[in-house]
Enzyme design. Structure first.
Site, PDB file in Angstrom:
ATOM      1  N   ASP A  23       1.333  -1.470   0.171  1.00 33.56           N
ATOM      2  CA  ASP A  23      -0.052   0.283  -0.111  1.00 33.56           C
ATOM      3  C   ASP A  23       0.958   1.054   0.213  1.00 33.56           C
ATOM      4  OD1 ASP A  23      -2.171  -1.580   0.090  1.00 33.56           O
ATOM      5  OD2 ASP A  23      -2.238  -1.315   2.645  1.00 33.56           O
ATOM      6  N   LYS A  24       0.548   2.335  -0.421  1.00 33.34           N
ATOM      7  CA  LYS A  24       1.056   3.970  -0.730  1.00 33.34           C
ATOM      8  C   LYS A  24       1.712   3.638   0.622  1.00 33.34           C
ATOM      9  CE  LYS A  24       0.438   8.697  -1.070  1.00 33.34           C
ATOM     10  NZ  LYS A  24      -0.489   9.654  -1.353  1.00 33.34           N
TER      11      LYS A  24
END
Length: 323
Positions: A140-141
């Protein structure tokens, strides 16, 4: 504009494949390509058996000549961008990266540039001809840590097969809300939230998801966990920890309300309030090398913001113990 690269491969059906379906025979003859890709090439007319086009289910026989026109099309309209990457290992087959928090791995709506993929295309332009620029798994970012990228089709196929066989060794460090008594395993299927479609959730009709975890350290109102993934579903660790009612600190989607230890210092309160991403770091990655078949493993220390969080939680325990 994307430019396709074409090459011609030729093989003869051996006696051991006599009567085999065409797609099965191709999967054996050209094992560097996935079965689904070979089936698509058959349907696209890029495969000939004795100069005739067949269907994937048609039978082939000893001595027939197979020609395969391999078309490698650059993937997407992605642009190479000069963005720094923290590369911990690379060779002709793979690149292992330590992703910083805040970096998007793959372009998507709202993030078409500035991603790890854009940076990879600048670092290794040949990745334009590998599916998803060689990216076989993501973070995830706002999750930091280790990722492996395939530099060619053979390496890509090997890594995807390892992922499917659940033979990647992936461990994470996570700081969660609550003092966890012991480690364990979560075996709970994950799918789209039935109402909030941008979220994932534990749902009966979801895909199988297994997460193992153990307690590394306990603090007054939090725990540091070492988490091992057996599967790799979207937001898996974040969803499973929230499902256990021990959500990850700072998680903007699954984290719940901020929790402060009783009478904690202003320093700890500030650190917890200002930690605005999930406290999750991919700290260890182990794979079988696609070429040498050697098992390789890499380690990564948490980034500065997560290390500060852990250090401040430790200090809080020491200060209370001294009182």
């Amino acid at each position: 504009m994307n430019t396709p690269h074409s090459s011609l491969l030729i093989a003869e059906i051996p006696e051991s494949m006599d009567g085999m379906r065409l797609d099965q025979a191709l999967a054996n003859l050209f094992s560097e390509f996935s079965r689904s890709r070979l089936q698509q090439w058959i349907r696209d007319g890029l495969v000939e058996v004795d100069e005739k086009n067949l269907k994937p289910r048609d039978r082939v026989y000893t001595g027939q000549q197979v020609t395969l026109q391999v078309i490698e099309q650059q993937q997407g309209d992605w642009q190479a961008e000069s963005i720094p990457l923290d590369i911990v290992y690379e060779d002709a087959a793979i690149i292992v990266l330590d992703k910083a928090p805040g970096m998007v791995v793959h372009p998507a709506a709202g993030n078409y540039s500035g991603t790890m993929l854009n940076a990879l295309l600048h670092h290794a332009p040949e990745l334009a001809n590998v599916p998803r620029a060689g990216i076989v798994h993501r973070l995830d970012k706002d999750t930091s840590g280790l990722l492996v990228v395939a530099r060619d089709i053979n390496a890509h196929k090997s890594l995807v097969e390892q992922l499917q066989a659940r033979s990647f060794d992936r461990e994470y460090l996570a700081v969660v809300n609550g003092v966890m008594a012991a480690g364990g395993t979560v075996d709970a299927a994950i799918g789209r939230h039935p109402v909030q479609r941008t979220r994932m959730a534990v749902v009966s009709q979801g895909k199988p998801a297994v997460t193992h975890y153990r307690v590394e350290e306990r603090y007054r109102a939090h725990s540091l966990l070492r988490v091992k993934l057996e599967t790799g579903r979207t937001h898996q660790i974040r969803v499973h920890m929230a499902y256990l009612h021990y959500p990850i600190v700072g998680d903007p989607v699954y984290g719940g309300r901020l929790k402060l230890p009783a009478s904690c210092s202003s320093q700890l309160a500030d650190v917890l309030r200002n930690f605005r991403r999930q406290a999750l770091h991919a700290t260890s990655l182990g794979i079988t090398h696609p070429v040498s078949n050697e098992y390789m493993q890499w380690q990564s220390l948490p980034p500065a913001d997560m290390q500060l969080l852990v250090d401040t939680l430790r200090q809080d325990v020491k200060e209370v113990t001294r009182e």
